[in-house]
Write an enzyme that holds these catalytic residues in place. Structure first.
Site, PDB file in Angstrom:
ATOM      1  N   ASN A 207      31.871  38.365  48.255  1.00  0.00           N
ATOM      2  CA  ASN A 207      31.361  37.638  47.079  1.00  0.00           C
ATOM      3  C   ASN A 207      30.941  36.237  47.502  1.00  0.00           C
ATOM      4  O   ASN A 207      31.055  35.874  48.672  1.00  0.00           O
ATOM      5  CB  ASN A 207      32.423  37.613  45.970  1.00  0.00           C
ATOM      6  N   LYS A 286      28.633  52.516  62.813  1.00  0.00           N
ATOM      7  CA  LYS A 286      27.658  52.024  61.849  1.00  0.00           C
ATOM      8  C   LYS A 286      27.080  53.178  61.004  1.00  0.00           C
ATOM      9  O   LYS A 286      26.673  54.199  61.565  1.00  0.00           O
ATOM     10  CB  LYS A 286      26.533  51.295  62.609  1.00  0.00           C
ATOM     11  N   PHE A 320      43.159  31.485  38.955  1.00  0.00           N
ATOM     12  CA  PHE A 320      41.836  31.062  38.490  1.00  0.00           C
ATOM     13  C   PHE A 320      41.151  32.246  37.830  1.00  0.00           C
ATOM     14  O   PHE A 320      41.229  33.367  38.336  1.00  0.00           O
ATOM     15  CB  PHE A 320      40.975  30.598  39.676  1.00  0.00           C
ATOM     16  N   LYS A 334      43.964  37.677  31.176  1.00  0.00           N
ATOM     17  CA  LYS A 334      44.448  37.701  32.570  1.00  0.00           C
ATOM     18  C   LYS A 334      45.808  37.040  32.694  1.00  0.00           C
ATOM     19  O   LYS A 334      46.663  37.489  33.455  1.00  0.00           O
ATOM     20  CB  LYS A 334      43.448  36.967  33.485  1.00  0.00           C
TER      21      LYS A 334
HETATM   22  N1  CTP Z   1      43.413  37.904  42.241  1.00  0.00           N
HETATM   23  C1  CTP Z   1      44.310  38.306  43.196  1.00  0.00           C
HETATM   24  N2  CTP Z   1      44.175  39.535  43.776  1.00  0.00           N
HETATM   25  C2  CTP Z   1      43.178  40.370  43.395  1.00  0.00           C
HETATM   26  C3  CTP Z   1      42.254  39.952  42.413  1.00  0.00           C
HETATM   27  C4  CTP Z   1      42.391  38.709  41.864  1.00  0.00           C
HETATM   28  O1  CTP Z   1      45.213  37.550  43.538  1.00  0.00           O
HETATM   29  N3  CTP Z   1      43.059  41.550  43.981  1.00  0.00           N
HETATM   30  C5  CTP Z   1      43.599  36.578  41.616  1.00  0.00           C
HETATM   31  C6  CTP Z   1      42.536  35.565  41.957  1.00  0.00           C
HETATM   32  O2  CTP Z   1      42.902  34.806  43.100  1.00  0.00           O
HETATM   33  C7  CTP Z   1      42.496  34.730  40.701  1.00  0.00           C
HETATM   34  C8  CTP Z   1      42.889  35.676  39.597  1.00  0.00           C
HETATM   35  O3  CTP Z   1      43.537  36.762  40.226  1.00  0.00           O
HETATM   36  O4  CTP Z   1      43.461  33.712  40.751  1.00  0.00           O
HETATM   37  C9  CTP Z   1      41.772  36.194  38.752  1.00  0.00           C
HETATM   38  O5  CTP Z   1      40.823  36.823  39.579  1.00  0.00           O
HETATM   39  P1  CTP Z   1      39.559  37.550  38.932  1.00  0.00           P
HETATM   40  O6  CTP Z   1      38.752  38.170  40.015  1.00  0.00           O
HETATM   41  O7  CTP Z   1      38.881  36.577  38.014  1.00  0.00           O
HETATM   42  O8  CTP Z   1      40.273  38.606  38.015  1.00  0.00           O
HETATM   43  P2  CTP Z   1      40.523  40.131  38.188  1.00  0.00           P
HETATM   44  O9  CTP Z   1      41.955  40.390  37.928  1.00  0.00           O
HETATM   45  O10 CTP Z   1      40.033  40.583  39.503  1.00  0.00           O
HETATM   46  O11 CTP Z   1      39.699  40.751  36.987  1.00  0.00           O
HETATM   47  P3  CTP Z   1      38.103  40.930  36.813  1.00  0.00           P
HETATM   48  O12 CTP Z   1      37.514  41.031  38.202  1.00  0.00           O
HETATM   49  O13 CTP Z   1      37.984  42.179  36.035  1.00  0.00           O
HETATM   50  O14 CTP Z   1      37.593  39.736  36.065  1.00  0.00           O
END
Ligand code: CTP
Length: 437
Positions: A207, A286, A320, A334
């Site tokens: 990402n 690959k 976050f 969340k």
């Molecule tokens: N996070 C984490 N481990 C994961 C996914 C997310 O620790 N596998 C943590 C991120 O570091 C962040 C928080 O969860 O602090 C929210 O991450 P986000 O990607 O916004 O939320 P998701 O739970 O992944 O939900 P979605 O992608 O559906 O928004």
């Protein structure tokens, strides 16, 4: 405008101090430079004069010259000082209060916070004399940035390389905001950056996270007195000086590295943009385009690090929520789902708070309230985040102590003050109250 007094010592890394001036100017700081006599053998004072836009002060001694008076003026003018590069010699003089030139005199005369960025040969850095001098400075709340390990000008490889000029500038700026030393005694764990989930030896799912917000939090936590452990995915920004750094690539590695710190951490801030999904199989070779019109990719859930840390009740946990729509509602969901103390929400569809931006606009989502902060540069945002964390942690501890008193009449004789002071800016002890969620 922040006034930065930079002291340049004699070392081959001195040319990087020029870059540090440039970085500080980019951060809208007004920079004035004092050069030790030895440093002028490496760089011409004129270079600093041009970049800073001010005359540079250089002198052999503090004896009766007009420049000798200016070190007191500059020491008083400064909001913050930085020593770049700091030699073993100047570090030793500073530790013992020796003022035998204008640079060392200014260090003694200033009441501003000081950031020291050492650079020297590995053996000089590792020498017990240098290490004990550094300990003296640390105990005086001097912020030590670097040194890094790497190839040194003397031909050997090891610790002693000047920290990245951007890291020094950002630490100096963070220190200039004069935050409270309210994280002394805390072990702060920070996850930062993206993760990369391999598809084959040459491709991955990832990402746009750069890790800048996490790195600003590392610096803020350290200048507030914490020990900071960074778990970094592949960052596309300068790595900050921290007490330990684990370099990881994928979500599983980040999860494993994080779990190693759970027994010691007291605060965790998960800024990393961790993959939610990882390929079920990683191809050994690959993947070829061949004749197929489509390619089926099978994905499995990656470990949720934030959720796991929260479930372990090891300390205060913040996450976050980077969203593009319904920011607060998603952040609230969340917060409840992951069980952390605080969710810091930001709208990444806006340029001011998107991945890679030097600013952010966040909202603090707690179980019982939401607070909105204005847009600010990442250093200010990072300090504001810790101000909120310290205040909330302290309130939680006080509430837990009050509950304990109510539950046990014998405990009610314990003075409420011992439950921790509910004021941000007060160092918090690591107590069992800290684990309350
Ligand atoms: N996070 C984490 N481990 C994961 C996914 C997310 O620790 N596998 C943590 C991120 O570091 C962040 C928080 O969860 O602090 C929210 O991450 P986000 O990607 O916004 O939320 P998701 O739970 O992944 O939900 P979605 O992608 O559906 O928004």
């Amino acid at each position: 405008m922040i006034h930065v007094l930079m002291i340049v010592c004699g070392g081959i890394a001195g040319y990087k101090a020029l870059e540090t001036v440039r970085m500080l100017k980019k951060l809208a700081c007004d920079v004035r430079v004092i050069m030790t006599p030895a440093s002028t053998e490496f760089i011409a004072p004129k270079s600093f004069a041009v970049l800073s836009g001010h005359d540079v002060v250089v002198s052999e001694s503090t004896s009766c010259t007009t420049a000798a008076i200016s070190h007191i003026e500059l020491a008083g003018w400064a909001d913050v000082c930085c020593v770049v590069p700091a030699t073993a010699n100047t570090i030793a003089k500073y530790a013992y209060g020796i003022a035998d030139n204008i640079a060392t005199s200014a260090l003694l005369a200033t009441t501003a916070p000081v950031c020291v960025a050492p650079a020297m040969n590995t053996h000089m850095w590792q020498h017990p004399a240098t290490q004990s001098n550094i300990d003296i400075l640390r105990k005086r709340d001097v912020c030590i940035v670097g040194p890094d390990a790497g190839e040194l000008a003397c031909g050997i490889s090891g610790a002693g390389k000047l920290a990245d000029p951007e890291d020094i500038a950002l630490y100096t700026y963070s220190l200039a905001l004069r935050p409270a030393r309210d994280l002394v005694g805390e072990d702060v764990l920070i996850t930062a950056g993206p993760t990369r989930e391999a598809l084959d030896p040459v491709r991955c799912l990832t990402n746009y996270s750069t890790g800048k917000m996490g790195c600003a939090l590392v610096r803020a936590a350290r200048v507030r007195g914490a020990r900071v452990h960074l778990i970094a995915g592949p960052l596309s920004c300068v790595y900050p000086t921290c007490d330990s750094c684990d370099h990881v690539i994928c979500a599983q590695e980040m999860y494993e590295a994080t779990t190693r710190y759970l027994s010691s951490m007291t605060i965790a801030v998960c800024t990393a943009a961790v993959a939610d999904w990882q390929p079920a199989n990683v191809e050994a070779q690959k993947i070829k385009k061949d004749k197929r019109a489509y390619y089926d990719l099978s994905l499995i859930k990656a470990p949720d690090i934030l959720q796991y840390i929260s479930s372990q009740h090891c300390g205060y946990v913040a996450g976050f929520a980077a969203e593009t729509t319904d920011v607060i509602a998603y952040a609230q969901q969340k917060l409840a789902r992951k069980g952390c103390n605080l969710m810091i929400a930001n709208d990444v569809s806006h340029a001011e708070s998107t991945f890679g931006s030097d600013t952010n606009k966040v909202s603090y989502v707690f179980a019982d309230r939401v607070e909105h902060a204005p847009c600010a540069d990442l250093t200010h945002v990072a300090h504001d985040i810790f101000t909120h964390i310290v205040a909330d942690k302290s309130q939680n501890a006080a509430a837990a102590a009050a509950r304990a008193c109510a539950a046990s009449p014998a405990a009610s004789v314990v003075p409420v003050a011992s439950a921790s002071v509910a004021q941000p800016g007060t160092p918090l002890e690591k107590t069992s109250h800290d684990t309350i969620h």
